[in-house]
Design a protein around this motif. Structure first.
Motif, PDB file in Angstrom:
ATOM      1  N   ARG A 119      -5.060  50.241 -12.404  1.00 45.31           N
ATOM      2  CA  ARG A 119      -4.912  51.630 -12.839  1.00 45.31           C
ATOM      3  C   ARG A 119      -5.430  52.608 -11.776  1.00 45.31           C
ATOM      4  O   ARG A 119      -4.927  53.729 -11.654  1.00 45.31           O
ATOM      5  N   SER A 120      -6.396  52.195 -10.989  1.00 47.68           N
ATOM      6  CA  SER A 120      -6.955  53.069  -9.949  1.00 47.68           C
ATOM      7  C   SER A 120      -6.060  53.169  -8.717  1.00 47.68           C
ATOM      8  O   SER A 120      -6.312  53.986  -7.824  1.00 47.68           O
ATOM      9  N   ASP A 121      -5.015  52.362  -8.630  1.00 46.00           N
ATOM     10  CA  ASP A 121      -4.072  52.427  -7.502  1.00 46.00           C
ATOM     11  C   ASP A 121      -3.187  53.670  -7.633  1.00 46.00           C
ATOM     12  O   ASP A 121      -2.947  54.153  -8.748  1.00 46.00           O
TER      13      ASP A 121
ATOM     14  N   ASN B   9       1.526  43.560 -15.758  1.00 44.31           N
ATOM     15  CA  ASN B   9       0.347  44.018 -15.028  1.00 44.31           C
ATOM     16  C   ASN B   9      -0.942  43.423 -15.619  1.00 44.31           C
ATOM     17  O   ASN B   9      -1.684  44.106 -16.320  1.00 44.31           O
ATOM     18  N   PRO B  10      -1.235  42.149 -15.339  1.00 43.65           N
ATOM     19  CA  PRO B  10      -2.373  41.499 -16.001  1.00 43.65           C
ATOM     20  C   PRO B  10      -3.749  42.006 -15.569  1.00 43.65           C
ATOM     21  O   PRO B  10      -4.715  41.848 -16.306  1.00 43.65           O
ATOM     22  N   VAL B  11      -3.850  42.612 -14.400  1.00 41.69           N
ATOM     23  CA  VAL B  11      -5.162  43.079 -13.940  1.00 41.69           C
ATOM     24  C   VAL B  11      -5.230  44.605 -13.895  1.00 41.69           C
ATOM     25  O   VAL B  11      -6.081  45.180 -13.214  1.00 41.69           O
ATOM     26  N   LEU B  12      -4.380  45.254 -14.661  1.00 44.45           N
ATOM     27  CA  LEU B  12      -4.273  46.712 -14.639  1.00 44.45           C
ATOM     28  C   LEU B  12      -5.620  47.396 -14.880  1.00 44.45           C
ATOM     29  O   LEU B  12      -5.955  48.367 -14.215  1.00 44.45           O
ATOM     30  N   ASP B  13      -6.397  46.885 -15.801  1.00 47.68           N
ATOM     31  CA  ASP B  13      -7.667  47.522 -16.140  1.00 47.68           C
ATOM     32  C   ASP B  13      -8.877  46.820 -15.533  1.00 47.68           C
ATOM     33  O   ASP B  13     -10.008  47.048 -15.954  1.00 47.68           O
ATOM     34  N   TRP B  14      -8.637  45.961 -14.542  1.00 45.16           N
ATOM     35  CA  TRP B  14      -9.743  45.320 -13.831  1.00 45.16           C
ATOM     36  C   TRP B  14     -10.225  46.266 -12.736  1.00 45.16           C
ATOM     37  O   TRP B  14      -9.428  46.956 -12.087  1.00 45.16           O
ATOM     38  N   SER B  15     -11.512  46.274 -12.506  1.00 39.98           N
ATOM     39  CA  SER B  15     -12.066  47.066 -11.410  1.00 39.98           C
ATOM     40  C   SER B  15     -12.041  46.242 -10.124  1.00 39.98           C
ATOM     41  O   SER B  15     -11.812  45.027 -10.153  1.00 39.98           O
TER      42      SER B  15
END
Length: 149
Positions: free
Chosen positions: A96-98, A121-127
């Protein structure tokens, strides 16, 4: 799945391979067959040797079916759609930060002016920290260029 030496793509590879093996072992669909995940690698005009080495190592390590194109992402996705019409979804390493990813969902269709795929998007909310904790905790290899900054 779109593949690059990005840290998030390494996480996706590990998650997909784990899922594939778990599925096939649990359901015993094809116990004697190796599970090959198709991955798309879009090469730029100038590649670092470390990136090429990492890609080839990952193809062997994860038993991947590498699909490789040169050029821009949009054109390469169109070529993928043409060459592999059964591919309906692509697993992305977007967070999401991209840039341009703040409005994505876990499952999002590509934009209307792009070749049509379901983006997963499996890592969309991963930091960034989540990604590196996952890679380092599980000792998942990554491109050596990350260690050089």
């Amino acid at each position: 799945m779109k593949f690059s030496p990005q840290d998030t793509c390494n996480v996706n590879l590990a998650l997909e391979k784990l899922y594939a093996y778990t599925y096939f072992i649990t359901y015993r669909k094809f116990p004697d067959q190796d599970v090959k995940i198709k991955v798309l690698y879009i090469k730029s005009k100038q590649q670092f040797p470390e990136v090429e080495l990492f890609i080839q190592d990952a193809v062997q390590r994860y038993s991947l079916d590498l699909i490789s194109y040169h050029g821009r992402i949009k054109c390469s996705m169109g070529q993928l759609k043409s060459d592999h019409p059964k591919v309906q979804a692509v697993v992305m390493g977007s967070r999401r930060s991209d840039p341009h990813c703040n409005k994505l969902n876990s499952f999002s269709r590509t934009d209307p002016d792009w070749p049509q795929f379901m983006r997963v998007n499996p890592v969309l909310d991963w930091s960034y920290s989540d990604i590196w904790t996952f890679l380092r905790t599980l000792s998942i290899p990554y491109c050596s260029l990350y260690d050089r900054g």
